[in-house]
Design a protein around this motif. Structure first.
Motif, mmCIF file in Angstrom:
data_model
loop_
_atom_site.group_PDB
_atom_site.id
_atom_site.type_symbol
_atom_site.label_atom_id
_atom_site.label_comp_id
_atom_site.label_asym_id
_atom_site.label_seq_id
_atom_site.Cartn_x
_atom_site.Cartn_y
_atom_site.Cartn_z
ATOM 1 N N LEU A 312 0.840 -0.962 0.046
ATOM 2 C CA LEU A 312 0.110 -0.003 0.063
ATOM 3 C C LEU A 312 0.831 1.269 0.253
ATOM 4 C CD1 LEU A 312 -2.888 1.206 0.054
ATOM 5 C CD2 LEU A 312 -2.812 1.051 2.452
ATOM 6 N N SER A 313 1.961 1.449 0.678
ATOM 7 C CA SER A 313 2.953 2.355 0.683
ATOM 8 C C SER A 313 3.556 2.591 -0.607
ATOM 9 C CB SER A 313 4.077 2.222 1.854
ATOM 10 O OG SER A 313 3.571 2.153 3.253
ATOM 11 N N ILE A 314 3.739 1.323 -1.379
ATOM 12 C CA ILE A 314 4.308 1.598 -2.686
ATOM 13 C C ILE A 314 3.287 2.297 -3.690
ATOM 14 C CG2 ILE A 314 4.945 0.541 -4.744
ATOM 15 C CD1 ILE A 314 6.328 -1.667 -2.874
ATOM 16 N N LYS A 315 2.099 1.921 -3.579
ATOM 17 C CA LYS A 315 1.008 2.561 -4.082
ATOM 18 C C LYS A 315 0.894 4.111 -4.033
ATOM 19 C CE LYS A 315 -2.415 -1.270 -4.865
ATOM 20 N NZ LYS A 315 -3.810 -1.684 -4.615
ATOM 21 N N GLU A 316 1.075 4.467 -2.750
ATOM 22 C CA GLU A 316 1.063 5.765 -2.514
ATOM 23 C C GLU A 316 2.595 6.372 -2.580
ATOM 24 O OE1 GLU A 316 -2.172 6.238 1.093
ATOM 25 O OE2 GLU A 316 -0.276 5.396 1.795
ATOM 26 N N GLU A 317 3.584 5.638 -3.224
ATOM 27 C CA GLU A 317 4.617 6.357 -3.693
ATOM 28 C C GLU A 317 5.430 6.704 -2.341
ATOM 29 O OE1 GLU A 317 4.583 9.189 -6.692
ATOM 30 O OE2 GLU A 317 3.570 7.558 -8.213
ATOM 31 N N LYS A 318 4.971 5.973 -1.220
ATOM 32 C CA LYS A 318 5.844 6.454 0.098
ATOM 33 C C LYS A 318 7.080 5.345 0.182
ATOM 34 C CE LYS A 318 1.832 8.746 2.358
ATOM 35 N NZ LYS A 318 0.937 8.776 3.124
ATOM 36 N N TYR A 319 7.983 5.210 -0.490
ATOM 37 C CA TYR A 319 9.046 4.105 -0.584
ATOM 38 C C TYR A 319 9.820 3.901 0.398
ATOM 39 C CZ TYR A 319 7.648 4.786 -5.620
ATOM 40 O OH TYR A 319 6.786 4.771 -6.899
ATOM 41 N N ASP A 320 10.180 4.915 1.220
ATOM 42 C CA ASP A 320 11.147 4.714 2.262
ATOM 43 C C ASP A 320 10.226 4.037 3.475
ATOM 44 O OD1 ASP A 320 13.441 6.172 1.792
ATOM 45 O OD2 ASP A 320 12.210 7.967 1.830
ATOM 46 N N LYS A 321 8.966 4.567 3.729
ATOM 47 C CA LYS A 321 7.964 3.450 4.662
ATOM 48 C C LYS A 321 8.020 2.379 4.241
ATOM 49 C CE LYS A 321 5.076 6.933 6.983
ATOM 50 N NZ LYS A 321 3.646 7.178 7.402
ATOM 51 N N ALA A 322 7.710 2.074 2.956
ATOM 52 C CA ALA A 322 7.514 1.012 2.304
ATOM 53 C C ALA A 322 8.607 -0.197 2.733
ATOM 54 C CB ALA A 322 7.203 0.815 0.763
ATOM 55 N N LEU A 323 9.795 0.408 2.383
ATOM 56 C CA LEU A 323 11.012 -0.439 2.773
ATOM 57 C C LEU A 323 11.061 -0.606 4.409
ATOM 58 C CD1 LEU A 323 13.536 -1.633 1.353
ATOM 59 C CD2 LEU A 323 14.806 0.546 1.813
ATOM 60 N N MET A 324 10.728 0.117 5.156
ATOM 61 C CA MET A 324 10.692 -0.059 6.522
ATOM 62 C C MET A 324 9.509 -1.267 6.925
ATOM 63 S SD MET A 324 9.373 2.504 9.627
ATOM 64 C CE MET A 324 7.606 2.393 9.176
ATOM 65 N N TYR A 325 8.420 -1.319 6.142
ATOM 66 C CA TYR A 325 7.672 -2.334 6.518
ATOM 67 C C TYR A 325 7.968 -3.618 5.856
ATOM 68 C CZ TYR A 325 4.105 1.434 7.664
ATOM 69 O OH TYR A 325 3.373 2.705 8.233
ATOM 70 N N LEU A 326 8.748 -3.688 4.802
ATOM 71 C CA LEU A 326 9.082 -4.762 4.016
ATOM 72 C C LEU A 326 10.159 -5.459 5.002
ATOM 73 C CD1 LEU A 326 9.169 -6.712 2.050
ATOM 74 C CD2 LEU A 326 10.593 -5.130 0.739
ATOM 75 N N GLN A 327 11.028 -4.597 5.581
ATOM 76 C CA GLN A 327 12.162 -5.118 6.786
ATOM 77 C C GLN A 327 11.324 -5.812 7.782
ATOM 78 O OE1 GLN A 327 15.657 -4.663 5.866
ATOM 79 N NE2 GLN A 327 15.458 -6.773 6.969
ATOM 80 N N LYS A 328 10.149 -5.467 8.329
ATOM 81 C CA LYS A 328 9.692 -6.211 9.229
ATOM 82 C C LYS A 328 9.069 -7.376 8.877
ATOM 83 C CE LYS A 328 8.962 -2.706 12.224
ATOM 84 N NZ LYS A 328 9.363 -2.550 13.889
ATOM 85 N N ALA A 329 8.590 -7.652 7.550
ATOM 86 C CA ALA A 329 8.350 -8.911 7.073
ATOM 87 C C ALA A 329 9.507 -9.827 6.839
ATOM 88 C CB ALA A 329 7.586 -8.621 5.796
ATOM 89 N N ILE A 330 10.588 -9.216 6.283
ATOM 90 C CA ILE A 330 11.815 -10.122 6.172
ATOM 91 C C ILE A 330 12.254 -10.649 7.474
ATOM 92 C CG2 ILE A 330 13.940 -10.034 5.316
ATOM 93 C CD1 ILE A 330 13.250 -8.209 3.119
ATOM 94 N N ASN A 331 12.266 -9.635 8.597
ATOM 95 C CA ASN A 331 12.851 -10.188 9.868
ATOM 96 C C ASN A 331 11.946 -11.260 10.443
ATOM 97 O OD1 ASN A 331 14.582 -8.119 9.969
ATOM 98 N ND2 ASN A 331 13.660 -6.731 10.970
ATOM 99 N N ILE A 332 10.680 -11.585 10.187
ATOM 100 C CA ILE A 332 9.853 -12.480 10.460
ATOM 101 C C ILE A 332 10.040 -13.741 9.536
ATOM 102 C CG2 ILE A 332 7.102 -13.242 10.653
ATOM 103 C CD1 ILE A 332 6.746 -10.168 11.201
ATOM 104 N N ASP A 333 10.217 -13.489 8.185
ATOM 105 C CA ASP A 333 10.424 -14.758 7.466
ATOM 106 C C ASP A 333 11.402 -14.543 6.518
ATOM 107 O OD1 ASP A 333 10.265 -16.868 5.904
ATOM 108 O OD2 ASP A 333 8.056 -16.671 4.936
ATOM 109 N N GLU A 334 12.558 -14.699 6.953
ATOM 110 C CA GLU A 334 13.925 -14.364 6.234
ATOM 111 C C GLU A 334 14.049 -15.347 5.006
ATOM 112 O OE1 GLU A 334 17.836 -15.035 7.794
ATOM 113 O OE2 GLU A 334 16.870 -15.465 9.704
ATOM 114 N N PHE A 335 13.329 -16.460 4.805
ATOM 115 C CA PHE A 335 13.389 -17.397 3.845
ATOM 116 C C PHE A 335 12.313 -17.485 2.763
ATOM 117 C CE2 PHE A 335 15.502 -18.971 7.915
ATOM 118 C CZ PHE A 335 16.885 -19.438 7.310
ATOM 119 N N ASN A 336 11.853 -16.232 2.655
ATOM 120 C CA ASN A 336 10.695 -15.954 1.680
ATOM 121 C C ASN A 336 11.439 -15.156 0.478
ATOM 122 O OD1 ASN A 336 8.389 -15.081 0.221
ATOM 123 N ND2 ASN A 336 7.127 -15.557 1.874
ATOM 124 N N ASP A 337 11.577 -15.789 -0.624
ATOM 125 C CA ASP A 337 12.202 -15.377 -1.741
ATOM 126 C C ASP A 337 11.275 -14.102 -2.455
ATOM 127 O OD1 ASP A 337 10.138 -17.290 -2.512
ATOM 128 O OD2 ASP A 337 11.247 -17.426 -4.550
#
Length: 465
Positions: A312-337
């Motif tokens: 949703l942040s990407i849709k709103e072109e808020k890329y820095d926020k998007a990256l912050m949220y994505l890092q949270k997802a990766i921290n939870i499941d770092e083996f998701n390609d």
């Protein structure tokens, strides 16, 4: 009224027994009363009291078969299976027509893992019992344990024919239909069941699930609607109805049903996520963001919630926020390609090509072989000036996509860049042969190389052929 009297008598029996234990006075109870007392303590996990009640019961009724069978249950509860077996042998010798002997023996066999013997024992019990529903239910469970799903289904159907109120059997028979992928047959069965019991909210709910599985979402909504009309507190029916309405793109109605589930029970991250998704589909991004945030607040380990916030942040072109949220997802499941691919694309958008390359590499290590992403990886390496590695990546993916013009044009550019003009011309000619129109790839993504005489001469030479 009759049931109320029975319940009152049951409570009084327990009260008298516990009073007897406290005062050490010996009171008389008939064998049925002792049986209900022992089973009460057994169900409550109070093994010591169950044993004490059994001892007193057998002292007062030494020849009671029912108390001997309760003793078998107690032995099974304690996992003393050999002792239970021996006692059953003794009871069977005296009372060979007592169905409880074979039911309890089936439990012993089942606990030992001898499910086929348990089935045979239950078949014997069927010939002797008047309570067919319970035995068919047990038989169905044993068939499930040996993966005889068709026979299990038949047993649960027989159980329902003898006791239509048995909701566990209803769930189990539908489980069998589901396992066998017999959705249409399940619909026929449930329709017939509803004809006999039109106010069974469970049957209507299960009917809705079958229609949902067949992607007949209108019929699913219709069935779930009946389930909620019969029981307006049926949380599961509202939830499934919301999912069906989503499939029909009736997002406002879906939200209404999801909100009902929040009113009936504590909010779950799943429902909050679904509401957020509906609002996103309605292009109400502020509300969508609010519910996604509520979902991850409810369950911080919900990686899908963080990913929804990312997208949703990407849709709103808020890329820095998007990256912050994505890092949270990766921290939870770092083996998701898929998460690492998003990481690569997002960093590429932010022009952080080193981090983008890290994302592509990690995704590849985790098994991602999607051609377009390998091309993206090669483009990133090109920007970083790692031309040889970019060539290697494209040559690797060519094993699967030998005639792909996107790859061929890029290879030509890379070889021209490292001044291997023969290879560059070779790949450019092949690319032009495969797809002449796609030469625009060079013009769009590699404008400097587009202007080079080697590229222009090769294209001119090709067009004159």
């Amino acid at each position: 009224m009759h049931l109320d009297n029975e319940e009152e008598e049951y409570r009084m029996t327990l009260s008298r027994f516990e009073s007897m234990l406290k005062t050490n006075k010996v009171l008389f109870f008939d064998s049925e009363e002792f049986e209900s007392i022992i089973l009460h303590y057994l169900d409550s996990g109070k093994l010591t009291l169950a044993k004490k009640a059994l001892k007193l019961g057998q002292e007062q009724h030494p020849n009671s078969t029912s108390l001997k069978l309760v003793e078998v249950e107690l032995l099974i509860f304690q996992n003393k299976l050999e002792a239970a077996d021996k006692l059953l042998d003794q009871i069977e010798e005296i009372y060979p027509t007592n169905e409880e002997v074979y039911i309890q023996r089936s439990t012993v066999y089942s606990k030992k893992g001898n499910h086929l013997d348990a089935i045979e024992s239950l078949k014997k019990a069927l010939k002797l019992t008047e309570d067919l529903a319970d035995v068919y239910s047990l038989l169905g469970m044993e068939y499930l344990l040996v993966d005889e799903i068709e026979l299990a289904k038949d047993s649960f159907i027989q159980c329902l024919e003898n006791d239509e109120e048995d909701q566990s059997a209803l769930y189990n028979v539908i489980y069998c239909f589901d396992f066998l992928s017999e959705n249409n047959e399940a619909i026929d069965f449930l329709t017939a069941y509803i004809d006999r019991k039109p106010y069974s909210e469970i049957a209507w709910h299960q009917l809705g699930r079958q229609y949902f599985a067949l992607k007949n979402y209108k019929k699913a909504v219709w069935a779930f609607e009946y389930a909620t009309l019969i029981d307006d507190q049926f949380l599961g029916a509202y939830l499934e109805k919301g999912k069906s309405l989503e499939k029909l793109k009736k997002y406002k109605e879906a939200i209404e049903n999801y909100v009902v589930t929040l009113e009936l029970d504590d909010p779950t991250s799943y429902v909050l996520l679904r509401i957020g998704s509906c609002y996103e589909d309605l292009n109400n991004f502020p509300q969508a963001m609010e519910y996604y945030k509520r979902a991850v607040h409810e369950d911080p380990s919900l990686d899908k919630g963080w990913l929804s916030l990312t997208d949703l942040s990407i849709k709103e072109e808020k890329y820095d926020k998007a990256l912050m949220y994505l890092q949270k997802a990766i921290n939870i499941d770092e083996f998701n390609d898929k998460y690492w691919l998003r990481y690569a694309v997002l960093n590429k958008t932010l022009l952080d090509f080193k981090e983008a390359e890290k994302g592509y590499k990690k995704a590849a290590e985790l098994g991602s072989h999607i051609m377009e992403h390998w091309i993206g990886w090669a483009d990133t390496l090109y920007v970083l000036g790692d031309y040889e590695e970019a060539i290697n990546k494209l040559l690797q993916v060519m094993d699967f996509e030998a005639d792909n013009a996107d790859i061929l044009y890029r290879l030509s550019v890379l070889f021209f860049t490292i001044e291997n003009y023969d290879k560059g011309s070779e790949y450019l000619e092949i690319a032009l042969t495969k797809n002449f129109e796609k030469r625009e790839i060079i013009k769009t993504y590699f404008p400097i190389q587009w202007e080079s005489p080697f590229v222009q001469n090769t294209i001119r030479k090709f067009t004159k052929q």
